[in-house]
Motif scaffolding. Structure first.
Motif, PDB file in Angstrom:
ATOM      1  N   ALA A  65       0.837  -1.208   0.000  1.00 28.08           N
ATOM      2  CA  ALA A  65       0.000   0.000   0.000  1.00 28.08           C
ATOM      3  C   ALA A  65       0.873   1.260   0.000  1.00 28.08           C
ATOM      4  O   ALA A  65       0.570   2.228  -0.709  1.00 28.08           O
ATOM      5  CB  ALA A  65      -0.938  -0.003   1.200  1.00 28.08           C
ATOM      6  N   ASP A  68       2.415   1.577  -3.470  1.00 25.34           N
ATOM      7  CA  ASP A  68       1.383   1.942  -4.450  1.00 25.34           C
ATOM      8  C   ASP A  68       1.007   3.420  -4.366  1.00 25.34           C
ATOM      9  O   ASP A  68       0.865   4.086  -5.384  1.00 25.34           O
ATOM     10  CB  ASP A  68       0.130   1.087  -4.280  1.00 25.34           C
ATOM     11  CG  ASP A  68       0.268  -0.310  -4.867  1.00 25.34           C
ATOM     12  OD1 ASP A  68       1.258  -0.562  -5.596  1.00 25.34           O
ATOM     13  OD2 ASP A  68      -0.608  -1.143  -4.589  1.00 25.34           O
ATOM     14  N   ARG A  69       0.855   3.936  -3.185  1.00 26.54           N
ATOM     15  CA  ARG A  69       0.371   5.319  -3.073  1.00 26.54           C
ATOM     16  C   ARG A  69       1.483   6.357  -3.104  1.00 26.54           C
ATOM     17  O   ARG A  69       1.231   7.517  -3.422  1.00 26.54           O
ATOM     18  CB  ARG A  69      -0.497   5.492  -1.830  1.00 26.54           C
ATOM     19  CG  ARG A  69       0.199   5.590  -0.521  1.00 26.54           C
ATOM     20  CD  ARG A  69      -0.802   5.871   0.616  1.00 26.54           C
ATOM     21  NE  ARG A  69      -0.149   6.281   1.817  1.00 26.54           N
ATOM     22  CZ  ARG A  69       0.444   5.477   2.686  1.00 26.54           C
ATOM     23  NH1 ARG A  69       0.441   4.182   2.483  1.00 26.54           N
ATOM     24  NH2 ARG A  69       1.016   5.953   3.771  1.00 26.54           N
ATOM     25  N   SER A  70       2.724   5.963  -2.794  1.00 26.71           N
ATOM     26  CA  SER A  70       3.794   6.957  -2.675  1.00 26.71           C
ATOM     27  C   SER A  70       4.948   6.788  -3.658  1.00 26.71           C
ATOM     28  O   SER A  70       5.738   7.713  -3.818  1.00 26.71           O
ATOM     29  CB  SER A  70       4.361   6.932  -1.248  1.00 26.71           C
ATOM     30  OG  SER A  70       3.347   7.221  -0.318  1.00 26.71           O
ATOM     31  N   ARG A  72       4.780   4.263  -6.763  1.00 35.26           N
ATOM     32  CA  ARG A  72       4.448   3.630  -8.052  1.00 35.26           C
ATOM     33  C   ARG A  72       4.386   4.599  -9.231  1.00 35.26           C
ATOM     34  O   ARG A  72       4.865   4.278 -10.323  1.00 35.26           O
ATOM     35  CB  ARG A  72       3.133   2.873  -7.928  1.00 35.26           C
ATOM     36  CG  ARG A  72       2.759   2.094  -9.180  1.00 35.26           C
ATOM     37  CD  ARG A  72       1.377   1.536  -9.123  1.00 35.26           C
ATOM     38  NE  ARG A  72       0.443   2.663  -9.067  1.00 35.26           N
ATOM     39  CZ  ARG A  72      -0.735   2.616  -8.463  1.00 35.26           C
ATOM     40  NH1 ARG A  72      -1.125   1.518  -7.863  1.00 35.26           N
ATOM     41  NH2 ARG A  72      -1.516   3.668  -8.453  1.00 35.26           N
ATOM     42  N   ASP A  73       3.808   5.788  -9.048  1.00 35.68           N
ATOM     43  CA  ASP A  73       3.638   6.701 -10.184  1.00 35.68           C
ATOM     44  C   ASP A  73       4.955   7.081 -10.853  1.00 35.68           C
ATOM     45  O   ASP A  73       4.999   7.236 -12.069  1.00 35.68           O
ATOM     46  CB  ASP A  73       2.907   7.974  -9.765  1.00 35.68           C
ATOM     47  CG  ASP A  73       1.397   7.822  -9.800  1.00 35.68           C
ATOM     48  OD1 ASP A  73       0.893   6.861 -10.421  1.00 35.68           O
ATOM     49  OD2 ASP A  73       0.718   8.670  -9.202  1.00 35.68           O
ATOM     50  N   THR A 140       3.823  15.339  -3.478  1.00 36.01           N
ATOM     51  CA  THR A 140       2.861  15.117  -2.395  1.00 36.01           C
ATOM     52  C   THR A 140       1.681  16.095  -2.352  1.00 36.01           C
ATOM     53  O   THR A 140       0.577  15.652  -2.040  1.00 36.01           O
ATOM     54  CB  THR A 140       3.568  15.070  -1.025  1.00 36.01           C
ATOM     55  OG1 THR A 140       4.323  16.267  -0.836  1.00 36.01           O
ATOM     56  CG2 THR A 140       4.484  13.864  -0.924  1.00 36.01           C
ATOM     57  N   HIS A 143      -0.979  14.789  -4.697  1.00 37.07           N
ATOM     58  CA  HIS A 143      -1.352  13.384  -4.495  1.00 37.07           C
ATOM     59  C   HIS A 143      -1.614  13.147  -3.015  1.00 37.07           C
ATOM     60  O   HIS A 143      -0.734  12.668  -2.288  1.00 37.07           O
ATOM     61  CB  HIS A 143      -0.248  12.462  -5.022  1.00 37.07           C
ATOM     62  CG  HIS A 143      -0.015  12.625  -6.481  1.00 37.07           C
ATOM     63  ND1 HIS A 143       0.814  13.588  -6.993  1.00 37.07           N
ATOM     64  CD2 HIS A 143      -0.542  11.971  -7.539  1.00 37.07           C
ATOM     65  CE1 HIS A 143       0.804  13.508  -8.308  1.00 37.07           C
ATOM     66  NE2 HIS A 143      -0.017  12.543  -8.673  1.00 37.07           N
ATOM     67  N   GLY A 145      -2.313  11.750   0.467  1.00 39.87           N
ATOM     68  CA  GLY A 145      -2.040  10.423   1.019  1.00 39.87           C
ATOM     69  C   GLY A 145      -0.677   9.871   0.639  1.00 39.87           C
ATOM     70  O   GLY A 145      -0.257   8.849   1.166  1.00 39.87           O
ATOM     71  N   SER A 146       0.032  10.539  -0.278  1.00 35.89           N
ATOM     72  CA  SER A 146       1.340  10.026  -0.694  1.00 35.89           C
ATOM     73  C   SER A 146       2.444  10.383   0.289  1.00 35.89           C
ATOM     74  O   SER A 146       3.468   9.708   0.339  1.00 35.89           O
ATOM     75  CB  SER A 146       1.704  10.551  -2.088  1.00 35.89           C
ATOM     76  OG  SER A 146       1.845  11.954  -2.074  1.00 35.89           O
ATOM     77  N   ASP A 152       4.857   4.905   8.401  1.00 36.69           N
ATOM     78  CA  ASP A 152       5.123   4.399   7.050  1.00 36.69           C
ATOM     79  C   ASP A 152       6.618   4.198   6.843  1.00 36.69           C
ATOM     80  O   ASP A 152       7.053   3.177   6.304  1.00 36.69           O
ATOM     81  CB  ASP A 152       4.607   5.373   5.983  1.00 36.69           C
ATOM     82  CG  ASP A 152       3.105   5.477   5.911  1.00 36.69           C
ATOM     83  OD1 ASP A 152       2.406   4.535   6.346  1.00 36.69           O
ATOM     84  OD2 ASP A 152       2.618   6.517   5.403  1.00 36.69           O
TER      85      ASP A 152
END
Length: 170
Positions: A65, A68-70, A72-73, A140, A143, A145-146, A152
């Motif tokens: 997770a 994916d959110r921080s 992957r892009d 950030t 986006h 939540g990144s 984390d």
């Protein structure tokens, strides 16, 4: 009469300034429209799922997770290209960041790295999130939540340490 001449000169000067500003706005608008025809390729090349970091490592759902959110892009072939990546010059900036991110660490091609390189990438991943260098500060705000929380960072670093130990045991 002197006041009348002075105010007339001020009005003429103001009109010249407005005329220059009008042409400047038109020139900037034309330039903005022209650069829209020069857009970089926003790519998501095909990938072999068996070569991804998800398939090649032992990862908890929490770590996945976070990635994916921080991460992957910019660091995979699964980039989500928002609408503003269609607007130049923003598209140039973002595409350059994604290409650079993929060059430095590509989660989609993890299996193509040798064991030593994987271990170094894992260490660097922990170092960069601990230092606050990743995810990038320009990423950030757009986006939600990144941004990584201290938990984390702790979770990600514990996972990278466990993965490095697993690689050394092979």
């Amino acid at each position: 009469m002197l006041c009348s001449v002075g105010s007339q000169e001020a009005i003429t000067a103001n009109m010249r300034v407005l005329k220059v500003l009008k042409w400047l706005v038109i020139a900037v608008g034309v330039l903005f429209l022209a650069v829209q025809f020069k857009r970089p390729a926003r790519t998501n090349p095909p990938m072999d799922e068996s070569q991804t970091i998800y398939a090649q490592t032992q990862m908890t759902p929490q770590v996945r997770a976070i990635l994916d959110r921080s991460c992957r892009d910019c660091h995979s072939y699964q980039t989500v290209w928002p609408w503003y990546t269609n607007v130049s010059p923003t598209s140039w900036f973002i595409t350059d960041h994604v290409n650079e991110g993929r060059k430095n660490l590509n989660l989609s091609e993890w299996g193509k790295y040798d064991k030593d390189r994987q271990a170094k990438k894992l260490q660097r991943m922990c170092d960069e999130v601990t230092d606050g260098a990743m995810p990038l500060g320009v990423y950030t705000p757009l986006h939600p939540g990144s941004k990584l929380t201290p938990d984390d960072v702790k979770t990600l670093c514990a996972w990278t340490e466990a993965e490095r130990a697993r690689l050394n045991a092979k």
